[in-house]
Write an enzyme that holds these catalytic residues in place. Structure first.
Site, short mmCIF file in Angstrom:
data_model
loop_
_atom_site.label_atom_id
_atom_site.label_comp_id
_atom_site.label_asym_id
_atom_site.label_seq_id
_atom_site.Cartn_x
_atom_site.Cartn_y
_atom_site.Cartn_z
N GLU A 59 -8.61 -9.63 2.16
CA GLU A 59 -8.03 -8.72 1.12
C GLU A 59 -6.88 -9.52 0.49
O GLU A 59 -6.08 -10.56 0.83
CB GLU A 59 -7.57 -7.43 1.49
CG GLU A 59 -8.93 -6.70 2.12
CD GLU A 59 -8.59 -5.72 2.76
OE1 GLU A 59 -9.41 -4.65 2.84
OE2 GLU A 59 -7.64 -5.35 3.30
N HIS A 74 -4.39 -11.17 3.17
CA HIS A 74 -4.47 -10.81 4.60
C HIS A 74 -5.88 -10.81 5.10
O HIS A 74 -6.91 -10.46 4.39
CB HIS A 74 -3.76 -9.77 5.01
CG HIS A 74 -4.05 -8.69 4.54
ND1 HIS A 74 -3.83 -7.91 3.14
CD2 HIS A 74 -4.81 -7.53 5.03
CE1 HIS A 74 -4.47 -6.77 3.01
NE2 HIS A 74 -5.13 -6.46 4.15
N ASP A 105 -8.55 -8.38 7.61
CA ASP A 105 -8.60 -7.08 8.47
C ASP A 105 -9.38 -7.55 9.67
O ASP A 105 -10.34 -8.05 9.55
CB ASP A 105 -9.37 -6.00 7.86
CG ASP A 105 -8.49 -5.45 6.59
OD1 ASP A 105 -7.11 -5.44 6.45
OD2 ASP A 105 -9.30 -4.50 5.86
N HIS A 160 -0.75 -5.98 6.76
CA HIS A 160 -1.47 -6.04 5.65
C HIS A 160 -1.09 -6.05 4.45
O HIS A 160 -1.39 -5.68 3.29
CB HIS A 160 -2.32 -4.44 5.44
CG HIS A 160 -3.16 -4.33 7.07
ND1 HIS A 160 -4.37 -4.68 7.02
CD2 HIS A 160 -2.64 -4.07 8.08
CE1 HIS A 160 -4.96 -4.26 7.99
NE2 HIS A 160 -3.96 -3.75 8.90
N TRP A 199 0.86 -1.26 -0.06
CA TRP A 199 -0.09 -0.03 0.00
C TRP A 199 0.87 1.24 0.10
O TRP A 199 1.91 1.33 0.75
CB TRP A 199 -0.91 0.14 1.07
CG TRP A 199 -2.00 0.76 1.19
CD1 TRP A 199 -2.04 2.24 1.70
CD2 TRP A 199 -3.17 0.48 0.44
NE1 TRP A 199 -3.42 2.71 1.41
CE2 TRP A 199 -4.01 1.70 0.59
CE3 TRP A 199 -3.85 -0.48 -0.54
CZ2 TRP A 199 -5.39 2.12 -0.06
CZ3 TRP A 199 -5.04 -0.38 -0.94
CH2 TRP A 199 -5.87 0.89 -0.89
N HIS A 201 -8.44 -2.39 12.72
CA HIS A 201 -8.00 -1.60 11.86
C HIS A 201 -8.72 -0.35 11.58
O HIS A 201 -7.85 0.70 11.35
CB HIS A 201 -8.21 -2.55 10.48
CG HIS A 201 -7.15 -2.18 9.39
ND1 HIS A 201 -6.31 -1.28 9.26
CD2 HIS A 201 -7.73 -2.28 7.99
CE1 HIS A 201 -5.72 -1.09 8.09
NE2 HIS A 201 -6.69 -1.61 7.23
N HIS A 260 -15.08 0.08 4.66
CA HIS A 260 -14.36 -0.68 5.98
C HIS A 260 -15.22 -0.56 7.12
O HIS A 260 -15.70 -1.56 7.79
CB HIS A 260 -13.03 -0.29 6.19
CG HIS A 260 -12.08 -1.08 5.15
ND1 HIS A 260 -11.44 -0.13 4.12
CD2 HIS A 260 -11.25 -2.00 5.46
CE1 HIS A 260 -10.43 -1.09 3.70
NE2 HIS A 260 -10.28 -2.20 4.36
ZN ZN Z 1 -5.93 -4.86 5.28
#
Ligand code: ZN
Length: 212
Positions: A176, A51, A53, A47, A17, A57, A164
């Protein structure tokens, strides 16, 4: 019965990310230098790659962390929905038209994102397909308890929080970074097991599907 590995292989050149630290593997004990064994030190965000969440998070406070997620949600019957490449965002309208089987509790989205993994893409792709807020509400309203997507976030790149928050507040498990490029639409059994990292907001997971 066929087993599908729908996990991504984590490597130091794997896309992360934007703003997250790069993945680093550092071999701190080396047999070629006389050590009795090889040992690698890993440096990575919770992440990376495939993975899960945890609510913490995006909700913070005393919301559940990853070691407390329900294993009974992370394993069991799942429906893989294959959306055509023309779908650029998953909205409530897309879901309404998708003919998802009634009473689906676990739902994975195969989108055009899976081409990135198939093609070995190593640059982060901000233009990935994800769920809009109204799609997240649709998921919650229809009793889905686990959702998974084939890129690094369930939410659009520039609008991470609303999707989210809707899902995590409702206790929906979010997976994800799946690679669904080899998986056809249909029913499977999912095994998705995040590492049991105490107090973490997420964790890398090995995810597999078993199908006919
Ligand atoms: Zn994540």
């Amino acid at each position: 019965m066929r087993t599908y590995d729908i996990s991504l292989t984590i490597t130091p050149d794997f896309p992360v990310w934007p703003g997250d630290p790069k993945i680093e593997f550092n071999r701190i004990s080396k047999m070629e230098e006389g050590a009795s064994c090889n040992v690698t030190h890993l440096s990575l965000s919770a992440h990376v790659g495939t993975h899960v969440d945890a609510p913490y998070h995006f909700l913070g406070g005393d919301s559940p962390t990853v070691e407390n997620l329900s294993l009974s949600l992370l394993t069991g019957r799942v429906y893989v929905l294959h959306l055509p490449d023309e779908v650029t965002q998953i909205t409530a309208q897309v879901l309404e038209q998708a003919e998802i089987p009634p009473r689906t509790r676990r739902l994975l989205f195969r989108t055009r994102n899976s081409h990135y993994w198939q093609n070995g893409e190593r640059d982060f792709q901000a233009n990935f397909v994800a769920l809009t807020r109204d799609a997240a509400e649709y998921i919650v309203d229809h009793g889905v308890r686990l959702v998974g997507i084939d890129y690094l976030s369930i939410a659009p790149f520039d609008a991470g929080a609303p999707t989210h928050e809707v899902l995590l507040k409702a206790g929906v498990v979010v997976v994800e970074g799946l690679n669904l490029s080899e998986v056809s639409q249909g029913r499977y059994t999912l095994f998705c097991l995040p590492l049991k990292i105490g107090g973490a907001d997420g964790a890398p997971a090995r995810a597999i599907l078993i199908g006919v």
